[in-house]
Write a protein that holds these residues in place. Structure first.
Motif, PDB file in Angstrom:
ATOM      1  N   THR A 169     -41.211 -58.278 -37.732  1.00  0.00           N
ATOM      2  CA  THR A 169     -41.236 -59.105 -38.941  1.00  0.00           C
ATOM      3  C   THR A 169     -41.926 -60.436 -38.674  1.00  0.00           C
ATOM      4  O   THR A 169     -42.735 -60.897 -39.490  1.00  0.00           O
ATOM      5  N   SER A 177     -45.616 -59.803 -38.331  1.00  0.00           N
ATOM      6  CA  SER A 177     -46.159 -59.542 -39.660  1.00  0.00           C
ATOM      7  C   SER A 177     -46.497 -60.844 -40.381  1.00  0.00           C
ATOM      8  O   SER A 177     -47.566 -60.977 -40.973  1.00  0.00           O
ATOM      9  N   GLY A 178     -45.591 -61.802 -40.310  1.00  0.00           N
ATOM     10  CA  GLY A 178     -45.826 -63.096 -40.953  1.00  0.00           C
ATOM     11  C   GLY A 178     -47.011 -63.842 -40.367  1.00  0.00           C
ATOM     12  O   GLY A 178     -47.778 -64.474 -41.092  1.00  0.00           O
ATOM     13  N   VAL A 200     -50.097 -58.862 -42.132  1.00  0.00           N
ATOM     14  CA  VAL A 200     -50.082 -57.417 -42.346  1.00  0.00           C
ATOM     15  C   VAL A 200     -48.632 -57.040 -42.605  1.00  0.00           C
ATOM     16  O   VAL A 200     -47.725 -57.599 -41.988  1.00  0.00           O
ATOM     17  N   THR A 201     -48.409 -56.086 -43.498  1.00  0.00           N
ATOM     18  CA  THR A 201     -47.033 -55.725 -43.833  1.00  0.00           C
ATOM     19  C   THR A 201     -46.300 -55.146 -42.620  1.00  0.00           C
ATOM     20  O   THR A 201     -46.920 -54.583 -41.715  1.00  0.00           O
ATOM     21  N   VAL A 202     -45.001 -55.293 -42.642  1.00  0.00           N
ATOM     22  CA  VAL A 202     -44.161 -54.727 -41.585  1.00  0.00           C
ATOM     23  C   VAL A 202     -44.346 -53.214 -41.536  1.00  0.00           C
ATOM     24  O   VAL A 202     -44.403 -52.618 -40.455  1.00  0.00           O
ATOM     25  N   VAL A 203     -44.471 -52.594 -42.695  1.00  0.00           N
ATOM     26  CA  VAL A 203     -44.654 -51.138 -42.744  1.00  0.00           C
ATOM     27  C   VAL A 203     -45.935 -50.742 -42.015  1.00  0.00           C
ATOM     28  O   VAL A 203     -45.939 -49.816 -41.202  1.00  0.00           O
ATOM     29  N   ASN A 204     -47.034 -51.450 -42.277  1.00  0.00           N
ATOM     30  CA  ASN A 204     -48.300 -51.109 -41.612  1.00  0.00           C
ATOM     31  C   ASN A 204     -48.239 -51.367 -40.113  1.00  0.00           C
ATOM     32  O   ASN A 204     -48.781 -50.595 -39.323  1.00  0.00           O
ATOM     33  N   SER A 222     -45.544 -51.186 -38.349  1.00  0.00           N
ATOM     34  CA  SER A 222     -44.660 -50.143 -37.834  1.00  0.00           C
ATOM     35  C   SER A 222     -45.423 -48.838 -37.637  1.00  0.00           C
ATOM     36  O   SER A 222     -45.228 -48.140 -36.636  1.00  0.00           O
ATOM     37  N   THR A 243     -57.707 -57.209 -37.837  1.00  0.00           N
ATOM     38  CA  THR A 243     -56.260 -57.109 -37.598  1.00  0.00           C
ATOM     39  C   THR A 243     -55.977 -57.086 -36.112  1.00  0.00           C
ATOM     40  O   THR A 243     -55.070 -57.779 -35.626  1.00  0.00           O
TER      41      THR A 243
END
Length: 78
Positions: free
Chosen positions: A25, A28-29, A33-37, A39, A53
Protein backbone atom coordinates in the motif's frame (compact mmCIF):
# COMPACT_ATOMS: atom_id res chain seq x y z
CA UNK A 1 -8.14 -24.90 -20.96
CA UNK A 2 -4.47 -24.90 -21.96
CA UNK A 3 -1.88 -25.66 -19.32
CA UNK A 4 0.14 -22.63 -18.21
CA UNK A 5 3.79 -22.50 -19.19
CA UNK A 6 6.29 -22.30 -16.32
CA UNK A 7 7.33 -18.72 -15.62
CA UNK A 8 10.98 -18.07 -16.37
CA UNK A 9 10.72 -14.47 -15.12
CA UNK A 10 10.75 -14.11 -11.33
CA UNK A 11 9.63 -10.98 -9.47
CA UNK A 12 11.22 -10.22 -6.10
CA UNK A 13 8.97 -7.37 -5.02
CA UNK A 14 7.94 -9.10 -1.79
CA UNK A 15 11.57 -9.52 -0.71
CA UNK A 16 12.48 -5.91 -1.55
CA UNK A 17 9.44 -4.60 0.33
CA UNK A 18 10.33 -6.69 3.40
CA UNK A 19 13.97 -5.53 3.30
CA UNK A 20 12.83 -1.91 3.24
CA UNK A 21 10.05 -2.30 5.79
CA UNK A 22 7.48 -1.04 3.30
CA UNK A 23 4.00 -2.32 2.52
CA UNK A 24 2.47 -2.77 -0.90
CA UNK A 25 0.00 0.00 0.00
CA UNK A 26 2.83 2.41 0.81
CA UNK A 27 4.61 1.54 -2.43
CA UNK A 28 1.38 2.07 -4.33
CA UNK A 29 1.08 5.59 -2.94
CA UNK A 30 4.65 6.47 -3.88
CA UNK A 31 4.55 4.92 -7.35
CA UNK A 32 1.01 5.93 -8.37
CA UNK A 33 -0.07 2.40 -9.32
CA UNK A 34 -3.01 0.63 -7.71
CA UNK A 35 -2.40 -1.94 -5.01
CA UNK A 36 -4.22 -4.48 -7.19
CA UNK A 37 -1.83 -3.91 -10.12
CA UNK A 38 1.22 -4.10 -7.85
CA UNK A 39 -0.15 -7.29 -6.34
CA UNK A 40 -0.51 -8.81 -9.82
CA UNK A 41 3.13 -7.92 -10.46
CA UNK A 42 4.29 -9.19 -7.05
CA UNK A 43 2.55 -12.52 -7.53
CA UNK A 44 4.10 -13.07 -10.96
CA UNK A 45 0.82 -12.82 -12.86
CA UNK A 46 1.62 -9.63 -14.79
CA UNK A 47 1.95 -10.03 -18.54
CA UNK A 48 3.72 -6.67 -18.96
CA UNK A 49 5.13 -3.77 -16.97
CA UNK A 50 5.67 -0.24 -18.24
CA UNK A 51 9.23 1.02 -18.13
CA UNK A 52 7.98 4.17 -16.39
CA UNK A 53 6.41 2.02 -13.65
CA UNK A 54 9.54 -0.09 -13.35
CA UNK A 55 11.68 3.05 -13.09
CA UNK A 56 9.43 4.53 -10.38
CA UNK A 57 9.46 1.27 -8.37
CA UNK A 58 13.27 1.19 -8.60
CA UNK A 59 13.47 4.86 -7.56
CA UNK A 60 11.25 4.34 -4.51
CA UNK A 61 12.86 1.06 -3.45
CA UNK A 62 16.39 2.32 -4.27
CA UNK A 63 17.18 -0.71 -6.39
CA UNK A 64 18.11 -1.76 -9.90
CA UNK A 65 15.71 -3.58 -12.26
CA UNK A 66 17.84 -6.72 -11.84
CA UNK A 67 17.14 -6.64 -8.09
CA UNK A 68 13.42 -6.76 -8.85
CA UNK A 69 13.30 -9.06 -11.88
CA UNK A 70 15.38 -12.13 -12.70
CA UNK A 71 15.31 -14.72 -15.45
CA UNK A 72 15.52 -18.38 -14.50
CA UNK A 73 15.82 -20.61 -17.57
CA UNK A 74 13.55 -23.62 -17.58
CA UNK A 75 15.22 -26.88 -16.60
CA UNK A 76 15.22 -29.99 -18.77
CA UNK A 77 12.23 -31.44 -16.85
CA UNK A 78 10.01 -28.45 -17.69
Amino acid sequence: MAEEEPQAIRIHLDRLLAERGMTLTELSGHVGVTVVNLSVLKNGRAKAVRFSTLAKICEVLRCQPGDLITYVPPGPEE
